[in-house]
Design a protein around this motif. Structure first.
Motif, PDB file in Angstrom:
ATOM      1  N   LEU A 128       5.490  10.615   3.815  1.00 43.65           N
ATOM      2  CA  LEU A 128       5.039  10.672   5.304  1.00 43.65           C
ATOM      3  C   LEU A 128       3.931  10.545   5.174  1.00 43.65           C
ATOM      4  N   GLU A 129       3.188  11.367   4.666  1.00 43.23           N
ATOM      5  CA  GLU A 129       1.522  11.527   4.484  1.00 43.23           C
ATOM      6  C   GLU A 129       0.934  10.100   3.974  1.00 43.23           C
ATOM      7  N   ARG A 130       1.785   9.573   2.984  1.00 45.37           N
ATOM      8  CA  ARG A 130       1.280   8.297   2.544  1.00 45.37           C
ATOM      9  C   ARG A 130       1.222   7.179   3.606  1.00 45.37           C
ATOM     10  N   ALA A 131       2.507   7.296   4.342  1.00 42.61           N
ATOM     11  CA  ALA A 131       2.571   6.460   5.576  1.00 42.61           C
ATOM     12  C   ALA A 131       1.569   6.382   6.608  1.00 42.61           C
ATOM     13  N   ARG A 165       0.834  -1.305  -0.025  1.00 42.15           N
ATOM     14  CA  ARG A 165       0.178  -0.016   0.242  1.00 42.15           C
ATOM     15  C   ARG A 165       0.731   1.282  -0.109  1.00 42.15           C
ATOM     16  N   MET A 166       2.171   1.157   0.824  1.00 45.33           N
ATOM     17  CA  MET A 166       2.882   2.266   0.396  1.00 45.33           C
ATOM     18  C   MET A 166       3.545   2.428  -0.898  1.00 45.33           C
ATOM     19  N   LEU A 201      11.598   1.845   6.114  1.00 42.12           N
ATOM     20  CA  LEU A 201      12.047   1.211   4.798  1.00 42.12           C
ATOM     21  C   LEU A 201      11.434   1.525   3.613  1.00 42.12           C
ATOM     22  N   ALA A 202       9.866   1.846   3.874  1.00 43.86           N
ATOM     23  CA  ALA A 202       9.088   1.968   2.611  1.00 43.86           C
ATOM     24  C   ALA A 202       9.167   3.280   2.333  1.00 43.86           C
ATOM     25  N   VAL A 203       9.330   4.243   3.359  1.00 42.40           N
ATOM     26  CA  VAL A 203       9.346   5.735   3.183  1.00 42.40           C
ATOM     27  C   VAL A 203      10.562   6.158   2.395  1.00 42.40           C
ATOM     28  N   ASP A 204      11.634   5.233   2.797  1.00 40.71           N
ATOM     29  CA  ASP A 204      12.863   5.607   2.143  1.00 40.71           C
ATOM     30  C   ASP A 204      12.791   5.202   0.724  1.00 40.71           C
ATOM     31  N   ARG A 205      12.055   3.957   0.371  1.00 40.92           N
ATOM     32  CA  ARG A 205      12.239   3.485  -0.967  1.00 40.92           C
ATOM     33  C   ARG A 205      11.213   4.438  -1.801  1.00 40.92           C
ATOM     34  N   ARG A 217      -6.258  12.536   4.279  1.00 45.37           N
ATOM     35  CA  ARG A 217      -7.723  11.909   4.116  1.00 45.37           C
ATOM     36  C   ARG A 217      -8.579  12.952   3.388  1.00 45.37           C
ATOM     37  N   ARG A 218      -8.249  14.078   3.629  1.00 42.31           N
ATOM     38  CA  ARG A 218      -9.164  15.245   2.669  1.00 42.31           C
ATOM     39  C   ARG A 218      -8.694  14.970   1.244  1.00 42.31           C
TER      40      ARG A 218
END
Length: 303
Positions: free
Chosen positions: A130-133, A27-28, A68-72, A167-168
């Motif tokens: 970061l927002e996605r996480a 999902r990330m 790790l996903a944020v970095d990727r 969310r918005r």
């Protein structure tokens, strides 16, 4: 405990949470291979960690995968600036046997299906890493804000603000129509029958007047490099595709990203995956994935 038994216990603990970790990473990132790489990197860190001081392995592993996903994701975003044409997620077969931590209740499953859909993942692609996480951890998996803040190394008020913005943004970008699984499956089958038969009239009957076609080729296959709008344009496109069909084409039903889809194979090789978003008895959006790199994993059954 001997070294061997400690290693075996660590492996069992990790495997218990692999489905959850894969769900978070996919999902990330929206890419199966990247998600699997992140989960593998998390395993290496878990294997080398001092596990005696880890009180909650599940929270620890989710934190590792998230970071790790944020970095990727930051690396991927830079890479995607040169992507040719529209981008869609890499299709992921969601029979939900692959998501061990998914809830059995209908409401919980519906939320998870929504969070992994093509439409939502396309919107998530426009968020900051970061927002996605924050969105994935909060909306898809229900983590408390304080826990998310600890995972990301941020203050809780800042995480709450990111959650509101994310969310918005997702609510503004996601489709406003909903359809049950039965209706979606029925319309997908009718759409396929009309497209495979080259029946322009029947195609027009199942397409909404303002239907949208989004095709992901990565510049490596033939398909519109811009989105198509209107039933007439989308129907003509599929009518033209049917005229170029060969006797080697076969169609395999699959469930990807929480919904029914069809994989088109030519002599056994995946060529196209298509999925429809439907509402009120009509097809509203058609997603086509033609980038061969994103279809390779669909060549055979997934475990």
């Amino acid at each position: 405990m001997t070294t061997d038994s400690a290693a075996e216990a660590a492996a069992r603990e990790f495997e218990e949470h692999r489905g959850l970790l894969t769900g978070v990473a996919y999902r990330m990132l929206g890419r199966v291979s990247d998600a699997e790489d992140v989960v593998q990197d998390a395993w290496l860190r878990w294997e080398g960690a001092d596990r005696s001081v880890v009180r909650e392995p599940r929270a620890y592993l989710v934190r590792v995968v998230t970071r790790l996903a944020v970095d990727r994701l930051r690396q991927i975003k830079a890479r995607n600036e040169s992507y040719v044409g529209p981008w869609l997620p890499e299709p992921y077969v969601t029979d939900f046997g692959a998501f061990a931590a998914e809830p059995a209740d209908t409401a919980g499953r519906a939320e998870l299906v929504d969070s992994v859909s093509f439409a939502v993942l396309v919107v998530l692609e426009t968020l900051s890493p970061l927002e996605r996480a924050v969105f994935v951890l909060r909306e898809a998996f229900g983590h408390p804000y304080a826990e998310i803040a600890a995972m990301l190394g941020r203050e809780e008020p800042a995480v709450r603000r990111m959650a509101v913005r994310a969310r918005r943004h997702v609510e503004e970008g996601r489709p406003r129509y909903k359809a049950g699984p039965g209706e979606r499956r029925d319309l997908t089958e009718r759409f396929l029958a009309a497209a495979a038969g080259g029946d322009l009239e029947r195609l027009l009957e199942v397409l909404a007047p303002d239907v949208r076609l989004v095709a992901d080729t990565g510049g490596r296959a033939k398909a519109p490099l811009r989105e198509l709008f209107s039933a007439a344009k989308v129907a003509r496109f599929f009518h033209g595709v049917r005229n170029r069909a060969t006797t080697g084409w076969t169609y395999r039903p699959v469930e990807v990203n929480g919904g029914p889809a069809y994989l088109v194979l030519e002599d056994g090789v995946p060529q196209t995956l298509f999925q429809a978003e439907v509402a009120d008895g009509l097809v509203r959006t058609v997603f086509l994935v033609r980038n061969p790199d994103k279809l390779r994993a669909l060549a055979g059954p997934r475990g």
